[in-house]
Design an enzyme around this catalytic site. Structure first.
Site, PDB file in Angstrom:
ATOM      1  CG  ASP A  13     -46.891 -43.271 -44.573  1.00  0.00           C
ATOM      2  OD1 ASP A  13     -46.765 -43.792 -43.453  1.00  0.00           O
ATOM      3  OD2 ASP A  13     -47.746 -42.414 -44.837  1.00  0.00           O
ATOM      4  CE  LYS A  16     -39.926 -43.007 -41.241  1.00  0.00           C
ATOM      5  NZ  LYS A  16     -40.954 -42.633 -42.211  1.00  0.00           N
ATOM      6  N   GLY A  40     -46.407 -45.738 -38.097  1.00  0.00           N
ATOM      7  CA  GLY A  40     -46.789 -47.139 -38.255  1.00  0.00           C
ATOM      8  C   GLY A  40     -45.799 -47.796 -39.191  1.00  0.00           C
ATOM      9  CG  HIS A  41     -41.995 -47.884 -38.666  1.00  0.00           C
ATOM     10  ND1 HIS A  41     -41.047 -47.518 -37.747  1.00  0.00           N
ATOM     11  CD2 HIS A  41     -42.263 -46.772 -39.378  1.00  0.00           C
ATOM     12  CE1 HIS A  41     -40.763 -46.238 -37.909  1.00  0.00           C
ATOM     13  NE2 HIS A  41     -41.491 -45.768 -38.881  1.00  0.00           N
ATOM     14  CD  GLN A 225     -44.204 -39.016 -37.329  1.00  0.00           C
ATOM     15  OE1 GLN A 225     -43.369 -38.534 -36.597  1.00  0.00           O
ATOM     16  NE2 GLN A 225     -44.943 -40.048 -36.960  1.00  0.00           N
TER      17      GLN A 225
HETATM   18  P1  IMP Z   1     -50.130 -35.867 -36.293  1.00  0.00           P
HETATM   19  O1  IMP Z   1     -48.696 -36.266 -36.284  1.00  0.00           O
HETATM   20  O2  IMP Z   1     -51.063 -36.971 -35.902  1.00  0.00           O
HETATM   21  O3  IMP Z   1     -50.371 -34.605 -35.512  1.00  0.00           O
HETATM   22  O4  IMP Z   1     -50.530 -35.529 -37.810  1.00  0.00           O
HETATM   23  C1  IMP Z   1     -49.995 -34.389 -38.501  1.00  0.00           C
HETATM   24  C2  IMP Z   1     -49.773 -34.712 -39.978  1.00  0.00           C
HETATM   25  O5  IMP Z   1     -48.705 -35.658 -40.093  1.00  0.00           O
HETATM   26  C3  IMP Z   1     -50.975 -35.368 -40.666  1.00  0.00           C
HETATM   27  O6  IMP Z   1     -50.986 -34.937 -42.019  1.00  0.00           O
HETATM   28  C4  IMP Z   1     -50.661 -36.847 -40.607  1.00  0.00           C
HETATM   29  O7  IMP Z   1     -51.307 -37.582 -41.626  1.00  0.00           O
HETATM   30  C5  IMP Z   1     -49.154 -36.814 -40.806  1.00  0.00           C
HETATM   31  N1  IMP Z   1     -48.481 -37.977 -40.208  1.00  0.00           N
HETATM   32  C6  IMP Z   1     -48.226 -38.216 -38.913  1.00  0.00           C
HETATM   33  N2  IMP Z   1     -47.571 -39.372 -38.756  1.00  0.00           N
HETATM   34  C7  IMP Z   1     -47.385 -39.872 -39.979  1.00  0.00           C
HETATM   35  C8  IMP Z   1     -46.724 -41.044 -40.471  1.00  0.00           C
HETATM   36  O8  IMP Z   1     -46.159 -41.865 -39.734  1.00  0.00           O
HETATM   37  N3  IMP Z   1     -46.748 -41.219 -41.827  1.00  0.00           N
HETATM   38  C9  IMP Z   1     -47.324 -40.317 -42.668  1.00  0.00           C
HETATM   39  N4  IMP Z   1     -47.940 -39.211 -42.249  1.00  0.00           N
HETATM   40  C10 IMP Z   1     -47.963 -38.986 -40.914  1.00  0.00           C
END
Ligand code: IMP
Length: 429
Positions: A13, A16, A40-41, A225
């Site tokens: 977040d 990017k 989510g961009h 991420q």
């Molecule tokens: P998962 O990727 O859904 O398995 O989530 C694993 C961890 O990564 C959790 O703490 C999510 O909140 C975090 N996470 C996954 N994708 C994002 C992102 O795009 N932005 C911020 N945190 C993310």
């Protein structure tokens, strides 16, 4: 223009999408290499706000090719909806400007079921995932029971793979999670339709990218991420399940390290984190709430409140080492206007001792305390500054302190969501 990897240098977040959208003007191809629709961009163009989950942010630029690499995991329903929505909004998304790797793995309904089921039952060991099936699909990939896009677009192959893997997953769903097993016929029927719809976009992406580099085209590798959510180098187990580091650009596209020239790290002027896990520079109370409100720190994917904290230079230094960050693009500096004092976390203290290296042990990390350098804030609205010299002295001191404490030079500083609200400090592209 070099071939460049753009990564998040924090916990995701960082903005990017906004920076990729900007730089993509200068490249031929934008390739996403890991993650799925957990990302989510948000990109603001004029009065319009576009949120992308699967598609590379470059899809909004005319004349560019967007690529989804083999390291990405795809929820076909979500991807097809995103393509439809984009077309409805007047953007081009067809087989000329969108290419999807036939080696990418597919997020199946049982992956989402397992992700949600585990999070519901996990209690204290909950990760706080996005519930999109990301962990379970990467697990299946490593366990060699995954379904790839090449299977999805071939109904016979899909049927065979599903026959091989569904009983095992259903056993887990019913016996371990105590939920209803999923129906083979329903999945096959629905997913073979998705496969037919996606077929026109699929190709051998690695060949496309390598041939393009040979022809002199340039590529922007878009990470999702952030470095501290990387499966190997993040704050494990509170991480995502893919290689969000710059190294993931190679394994997630099939382009070798020798063909990549530089790495741009994106960092917010403060820090946020969604979900569980250690967060040493986290703040609480009114200051956190103020940062959250001013920064609009609510997830683009799940709508969850983001945890907020001060800029963590110690973590960025670590991320910089792992990822070879050449420059940082700093986002959302405007959000810090009006804070009387601003902190930068320059080191961690553990049991009274200042650490020299970022801890790999989660237990230790969760007990670390921040060592802060305190700086004076500024009150001026800086969102309309056109040059770094127009920033208040305190803001410029803050930027200097970030460069000094991370050891990485700044490429750009963004002062708002729209395309023009950015100052360039170095010309690297
Ligand atoms: P998962 O990727 O859904 O398995 O989530 C694993 C961890 O990564 C959790 O703490 C999510 O909140 C975090 N996470 C996954 N994708 C994002 C992102 O795009 N932005 C911020 N945190 C993310």
């Amino acid at each position: 223009m070099p071939n460049v990897v753009v990564i998040g240098a924090q916990w995701g977040d960082e903005g990017k999408g906004r920076i990729v959208d900007l730089i993509s003007e200068k490249v031929d191809i934008i390739a996403r290499y890991q993650g799925g629709n957990n990302a989510g961009h948000t990109i603001v163009i004029g009065d319009e706000k576009v949120v992308l989950h699967h598609l590379p942010s470059g899809i909004l630029r005319e004349g560019k090719v967007s690529v989804i690499g083999n390291g990405v995991v795809i929820d076909p329903k979500v991807l097809l909806e995103e393509i439809r929505d984009l077309r409805a909004a007047g953007y081009k998304a067809d087989c000329d400007n969108l290419k999807i790797s036939d080696r990418a793995h597919v997020i199946m309904p049982y992956h989402k079921e397992i992700d949600k089921g585990r999070e519901e039952s996990n209690g204290n060991t909950k990760i706080g995932t996005t519930g999109r099936g990301i962990g379970p699909v990467y697990e299946d990939k490593a366990a060699r029971r995954g379904i790839k896009v090449s299977d999805l677009i071939d109904t016979d192959a899909l049927s065979q793979r599903l026959k091989d893997v569904l009983p095992d997953r259903n056993l887990y769903i019913s016996k371990v999670l105590g939920k209803e097993p999923l129906n083979f016929e329903n999945i096959l029927e629905q997913y073979s339709i998705y496969g037919k719809e996606l077929m026109e976009f699929t190709c051998d992406v690695s060949k496309l990218l390598n041939d393009s580099i040979t022809e002199g085209k340039n590529i922007l590798f878009e990470g999702a991420q952030g470095a501290l959510l990387d499966i190997d180098f993040g704050t494990y187990p509170y991480v995502t399940s893919s290689s969000a580091s710059s190294g993931g650009a190679c394994t997630g596209t099939g382009v070798s390290p020798t063909r990549i020239d530089s790495v741009l790290g994106i960092a917010k002027a403060y820090t946020t984190r969604v979900g569980e896990g250690p967060f040493t520079s986290e703040i609480s109370g009114d200051t956190e709430q103020r940062l959250r409100e001013l920064g609009g720190e609510y997830g683009a994917t799940t709508g969850r409140s983001r945890r907020c904290g001060w800029f963590d230079a110690f973590a960025i230094k670590y991320a910089s080492m792992i990822n070879g960050i050449s420059y940082i693009a700093l986002t959302k500096l405007d959000v810090l206007s009006g804070f009387e004092k601003i902190n930068i976390c320059t080191a961690y203290r553990y049991k009274g001792q200042v650490l020299s290296d970022y801890p790999s042990n989660n237990h230790m990390l969760s007990e670390c305390e921040p060592v802060y350098k305190e700086l004076e804030g500024w009150n001026e609205d800086i969102s309309c500054a056109k040059d770094v010299t127009e920033l208040p002295t305190q803001a410029r001191r803050y930027l200097d302190a970030i460069e000094e404490s991370t050891g990485v030079p700044l490429y750009a500083v963004s002062l708002g969501a729209s395309r023009e609200k950015i100052l360039f400090l170095n010309e690297i592209f």
